[in-house]
Design an enzyme around this catalytic site. Structure first.
Site, PDB file in Angstrom:
ATOM      1  N   GLU A  78      -8.815  -9.629   3.489  1.00  0.00           N
ATOM      2  CA  GLU A  78      -9.410  -8.014   3.423  1.00  0.00           C
ATOM      3  C   GLU A  78     -10.516  -8.200   3.171  1.00  0.00           C
ATOM      4  O   GLU A  78     -11.183  -9.454   2.207  1.00  0.00           O
ATOM      5  CB  GLU A  78      -7.941  -7.410   2.403  1.00  0.00           C
ATOM      6  CG  GLU A  78      -8.672  -5.748   2.531  1.00  0.00           C
ATOM      7  CD  GLU A  78      -7.603  -5.584   1.284  1.00  0.00           C
ATOM      8  OE1 GLU A  78      -6.148  -5.914   1.300  1.00  0.00           O
ATOM      9  OE2 GLU A  78      -8.033  -4.524   0.998  1.00  0.00           O
ATOM     10  N   SER A 131       1.025  -1.351  -0.140  1.00  0.00           N
ATOM     11  CA  SER A 131      -0.117  -0.496  -0.126  1.00  0.00           C
ATOM     12  C   SER A 131       1.103   0.970  -0.231  1.00  0.00           C
ATOM     13  O   SER A 131       0.034   2.287  -0.458  1.00  0.00           O
ATOM     14  CB  SER A 131      -1.240  -0.138   1.188  1.00  0.00           C
ATOM     15  OG  SER A 131      -0.134  -0.459   2.410  1.00  0.00           O
TER      16      SER A 131
HETATM   17  O1  KIV Z   1      -0.404  -3.497   1.356  1.00  0.00           O
HETATM   18  C1  KIV Z   1      -0.366  -3.288   2.521  1.00  0.00           C
HETATM   19  O2  KIV Z   1      -0.932  -2.486   3.535  1.00  0.00           O
HETATM   20  C2  KIV Z   1      -1.511  -4.754   3.035  1.00  0.00           C
HETATM   21  C3  KIV Z   1      -2.693  -4.447   3.804  1.00  0.00           C
HETATM   22  C4  KIV Z   1      -3.862  -3.929   3.433  1.00  0.00           C
HETATM   23  C5  KIV Z   1      -3.210  -5.799   4.572  1.00  0.00           C
HETATM   24  O3  KIV Z   1      -1.694  -5.411   2.379  1.00  0.00           O
END
Ligand code: KIV
Length: 278
Positions: free
Chosen positions: A181, A45
């Protein structure tokens, strides 16, 4: 000594909830680690909240290695999990092992990858060489986005059965935990009760063994998206905007820097300099 996957599993056994936040940089990781969260997840993310991509697909291994290094330098207590980015593990098992190794060398204690039953063999191969793996099912931002967009998972009996089957396959393959998720809370509860490893929910209700939020969402630093499952504990965008506005005004009006913000020469040295340069 920092936490290990075994400590994370022990929390589920003891009926204690597991706290996870994402972290990508040294300063924020330091604060989260001091609070005592169980896991710092260096999520891909980062591609959206730090690098400004529209989704996580462009994120590279090199970028994830840099974020993982920064976070691991900050942590003393938490377990650091590094996220494998899109196409760093899907093509073949050899890629998956090599790239998992790169994140471990960058300071992660474990890696996370997206995928259900179809990733079980890859997960087993990574676990077999000694690298702990966190699974990730339900909405899988790297691929679900391509076919379906952001959608709640596990709304029908058939999709619920697939999720349960995947969770069991991941447990069998040796994961130490599973991220769920945007899974309906009913299915997340069934999965959490059906597997021995902890489930970490994001948008999947209160019956998961732990919860994870993206730190920028939680602090109110990312305005582009505000999923229903996010709880904002601060409105940092507003605070930061106010602070930068004040700074700009101070610079323009000459109020900053003040005497307390600069350094001075001894008067005798200054006089000598002036005499010499005229
Ligand atoms: O990339 C991320 O931050 C994640 C979380 C949302 C679980 O995979």
């Amino acid at each position: 000594m920092h936490k290990t996957p075994r400590d994370i599993i022990a929390k589920k056994v003891a009926g204690k909830k597991i706290s996870v936040v994402t972290a990508y940089d040294y300063s924020l990781a330091l604060l989260c680690d001091r609070v005592g969260v169980d896991i710092l997840l260096v999520g891909d993310s980062a591609g959206m909240v730090v690098l400004g991509y529209d989704n996580t697909i462009p994120v590279t291994m090199t970028q994830m290695q840099i974020f993982t290094e920064a976070v691991s330098r900050a942590r003393e207590n938490a377990l650091v999990v590094g996220d494998l980015p899109f196409m760093s593990y899907q093509a073949n098992v050899s890629d998956a092992i090599k790239n998992s190794g790169k994140l471990i060398k960058a300071g992660a204690d474990a890696v996370k990858l997206e995928g259900g039953i179809e990733m079980a063999d890859t997960i087993r191969a990574i676990v077999d060489i000694g690298i702990p793996v966190m699974g990730h099912i339900g909405l899988q931002p790297q691929t679900t986005m391509l076919s379906q967009g952001y959608r709640v998972q596990g709304k029908t009996k058939e999709s619920a059965k697939k999720l349960i089957e995947s969770a069991k396959a991941l447990e069998e393959a040796g994961v130490f935990s599973i991220t769920l998720e945007m899974v309906t809370s009913e299915v997340a509860k069934i999965i959490s009760e059906s597997v021995s490893v902890p489930t970490i929910g994001i948008g999947s209700g209160k019956n998961c063994d732990g919860q994870v939020l993206v730190i920028h969402d939680m602090l109110g630093m990312y305005d582009k998206l505000k999923p229903k499952f996010v709880k904002r504990y601060l409105s940092l965008s507003k605070e930061i905007t106010k602070a930068v506005e004040l700074y700009k005004k101070d610079v323009e009006s000459g109020r900053f820097p003040g005497k307390e913000n600069w350094f001075s020469m001894e008067k005798s040295e200054l006089d000598a300099l002036r005499e010499e340069i005229g």
